[in-house]
Design an enzyme around this catalytic site. Structure first.
Site, PDB file in Angstrom:
ATOM      1  N   TYR A  28     -19.740   8.767 -15.843  1.00  0.00           N
ATOM      2  CA  TYR A  28     -19.811   9.792 -14.797  1.00  0.00           C
ATOM      3  C   TYR A  28     -19.828  11.189 -15.413  1.00  0.00           C
ATOM      4  O   TYR A  28     -20.577  12.053 -14.987  1.00  0.00           O
ATOM      5  CB  TYR A  28     -18.628   9.627 -13.845  1.00  0.00           C
ATOM      6  CG  TYR A  28     -18.723  10.459 -12.599  1.00  0.00           C
ATOM      7  CD1 TYR A  28     -19.532  10.069 -11.537  1.00  0.00           C
ATOM      8  CD2 TYR A  28     -18.002  11.635 -12.480  1.00  0.00           C
ATOM      9  CE1 TYR A  28     -19.620  10.830 -10.380  1.00  0.00           C
ATOM     10  CE2 TYR A  28     -18.084  12.409 -11.331  1.00  0.00           C
ATOM     11  CZ  TYR A  28     -18.891  12.009 -10.289  1.00  0.00           C
ATOM     12  OH  TYR A  28     -18.979  12.770  -9.154  1.00  0.00           O
ATOM     13  N   ALA A  59     -15.359   4.155 -12.660  1.00  0.00           N
ATOM     14  CA  ALA A  59     -14.184   3.482 -13.205  1.00  0.00           C
ATOM     15  C   ALA A  59     -13.783   2.251 -12.393  1.00  0.00           C
ATOM     16  O   ALA A  59     -13.283   1.273 -12.950  1.00  0.00           O
ATOM     17  CB  ALA A  59     -13.011   4.461 -13.287  1.00  0.00           C
ATOM     18  N   LEU A  60     -14.002   2.274 -11.094  1.00  0.00           N
ATOM     19  CA  LEU A  60     -13.642   1.113 -10.275  1.00  0.00           C
ATOM     20  C   LEU A  60     -14.494  -0.117 -10.586  1.00  0.00           C
ATOM     21  O   LEU A  60     -14.074  -1.241 -10.334  1.00  0.00           O
ATOM     22  CB  LEU A  60     -13.755   1.445  -8.782  1.00  0.00           C
ATOM     23  CG  LEU A  60     -12.669   2.375  -8.240  1.00  0.00           C
ATOM     24  CD1 LEU A  60     -12.961   2.732  -6.790  1.00  0.00           C
ATOM     25  CD2 LEU A  60     -11.293   1.753  -8.386  1.00  0.00           C
ATOM     26  N   CYS A  83     -13.694   8.320 -17.463  1.00  0.00           N
ATOM     27  CA  CYS A  83     -12.841   9.482 -17.223  1.00  0.00           C
ATOM     28  C   CYS A  83     -12.746   9.751 -15.733  1.00  0.00           C
ATOM     29  O   CYS A  83     -13.762   9.758 -15.033  1.00  0.00           O
ATOM     30  CB  CYS A  83     -13.415  10.701 -17.946  1.00  0.00           C
ATOM     31  SG  CYS A  83     -12.466  12.206 -17.692  1.00  0.00           S
ATOM     32  N   ILE A  85     -11.142  12.710 -13.338  1.00  0.00           N
ATOM     33  CA  ILE A  85     -10.533  14.035 -13.295  1.00  0.00           C
ATOM     34  C   ILE A  85     -10.063  14.299 -11.871  1.00  0.00           C
ATOM     35  O   ILE A  85     -10.807  14.087 -10.910  1.00  0.00           O
ATOM     36  CB  ILE A  85     -11.535  15.122 -13.746  1.00  0.00           C
ATOM     37  CG1 ILE A  85     -11.986  14.857 -15.191  1.00  0.00           C
ATOM     38  CG2 ILE A  85     -10.913  16.510 -13.607  1.00  0.00           C
ATOM     39  CD1 ILE A  85     -13.071  15.809 -15.697  1.00  0.00           C
ATOM     40  N   GLU A  88      -9.827  17.247  -5.228  1.00  0.00           N
ATOM     41  CA  GLU A  88      -9.093  17.784  -4.089  1.00  0.00           C
ATOM     42  C   GLU A  88      -8.581  16.709  -3.131  1.00  0.00           C
ATOM     43  O   GLU A  88      -7.854  17.021  -2.197  1.00  0.00           O
ATOM     44  CB  GLU A  88      -9.992  18.759  -3.331  1.00  0.00           C
ATOM     45  CG  GLU A  88     -10.405  19.964  -4.157  1.00  0.00           C
ATOM     46  CD  GLU A  88     -11.393  20.860  -3.426  1.00  0.00           C
ATOM     47  OE1 GLU A  88     -11.807  20.521  -2.295  1.00  0.00           O
ATOM     48  OE2 GLU A  88     -11.751  21.899  -4.000  1.00  0.00           O
ATOM     49  N   THR A  89      -8.971  15.464  -3.329  1.00  0.00           N
ATOM     50  CA  THR A  89      -8.591  14.412  -2.384  1.00  0.00           C
ATOM     51  C   THR A  89      -7.749  13.342  -3.070  1.00  0.00           C
ATOM     52  O   THR A  89      -7.582  13.339  -4.289  1.00  0.00           O
ATOM     53  CB  THR A  89      -9.848  13.732  -1.792  1.00  0.00           C
ATOM     54  OG1 THR A  89     -10.509  13.020  -2.841  1.00  0.00           O
ATOM     55  CG2 THR A  89     -10.800  14.763  -1.193  1.00  0.00           C
ATOM     56  N   HIS A  91      -8.586  10.401  -3.534  1.00  0.00           N
ATOM     57  CA  HIS A  91      -9.462   9.440  -4.197  1.00  0.00           C
ATOM     58  C   HIS A  91      -9.061   9.264  -5.665  1.00  0.00           C
ATOM     59  O   HIS A  91      -9.155   8.169  -6.211  1.00  0.00           O
ATOM     60  CB  HIS A  91     -10.914   9.905  -4.085  1.00  0.00           C
ATOM     61  CG  HIS A  91     -11.911   8.943  -4.641  1.00  0.00           C
ATOM     62  ND1 HIS A  91     -12.113   7.686  -4.109  1.00  0.00           N
ATOM     63  CD2 HIS A  91     -12.755   9.043  -5.694  1.00  0.00           C
ATOM     64  CE1 HIS A  91     -13.046   7.058  -4.808  1.00  0.00           C
ATOM     65  NE2 HIS A  91     -13.445   7.857  -5.784  1.00  0.00           N
ATOM     66  N   ASN A 115      -7.653  -0.128 -22.806  1.00  0.00           N
ATOM     67  CA  ASN A 115      -7.932   0.756 -21.679  1.00  0.00           C
ATOM     68  C   ASN A 115      -8.135   2.184 -22.170  1.00  0.00           C
ATOM     69  O   ASN A 115      -7.188   2.862 -22.534  1.00  0.00           O
ATOM     70  CB  ASN A 115      -6.784   0.701 -20.663  1.00  0.00           C
ATOM     71  CG  ASN A 115      -7.072   1.518 -19.420  1.00  0.00           C
ATOM     72  OD1 ASN A 115      -8.030   2.276 -19.355  1.00  0.00           O
ATOM     73  ND2 ASN A 115      -6.227   1.372 -18.418  1.00  0.00           N
TER      74      ASN A 115
END
Length: 183
Positions: A28, A59-60, A83, A85, A88-89, A91, A115
């Site tokens: 990403y 990542a999921l 990664c 980062i 604002e939510t 998530h 990992n």
């Protein structure tokens, strides 16, 4: 600053049989992923192992990809790289927790996984952690997978069953159950 601390690092494991790892990468943030990959590949090559690399959207998707590779391919160990980062939510918490939990569950099933999914507050933290010349978390994840593989090979021998197994004829007779339908 965490980047200036010193930490003990285990000596690299040695292998008497070939080793092949799968790097599962969520690119990403491409530049950060590239640094993680560079660190992991250097560590893998330092022990004379081989590797393959696949990319997944995020990542999921890393734990399911590792699980599929374990069932459908022939890798000895796995390195998860990506990664997350903080945004604002909420998530961020979901992605961090679920990707980590997924990898841990696979590890508890006996897969050798390192990992290297960074979970950071900002881009600057990610850059320092991913950089092979700084914290080298990609190399650390590969080292973790290699150390777990060395333990698995050391303890190798007979595989113990996990979960439920069908009752055998000896079990039914020992339990006094002559009728197989009551086992």
């Amino acid at each position: 600053m965490a980047g200036q601390e010193t930490h003990y690092t285990l000596p690299r494991p040695e292998f008497d049989k070939p080793v092949k790892l799968l790097l599962v990468v969520a690119p990403y943030y491409r530049d950060i992923a590239d640094d993680l990959i560079a660190g992991a590949v250097a560590e893998i090559e330092a022990v004379g192992a081989g590797h393959d690399l696949v990319e997944v959207p995020g990542a999921l998707e890393i734990p399911p990809a590792v699980g599929m590779a374990e069932r459908l391919s022939n890798f000895d160990a796995y390195v998860a790289l990506g990664c997350v980062i903080r945004g604002e939510t909420k998530h961020y918490e979901t992605v961090c927790n679920d990707s980590s939990r997924g990898l841990m569950l696979l590890g508890l099933q006996g897969l050798c996984i390192g990992n290297g999914i960074l979970t950071v507050e900002n881009r600057d933290q990610a850059v320092v952690r991913a950089d092979p010349g700084q914290q080298n978390k990609g190399g650390g994840a590969a080292a973790a997978a290699l150390h777990l593989l060395a333990l698995a090979r050391r303890w190798g021998g007979r595989q113990k069953p996990v979960g439920f197994v069908p009752a055998t004829e000896e079990y039914r007779l020992a339990a006094g159950r002559d009728d197989p339908s009551t086992a």
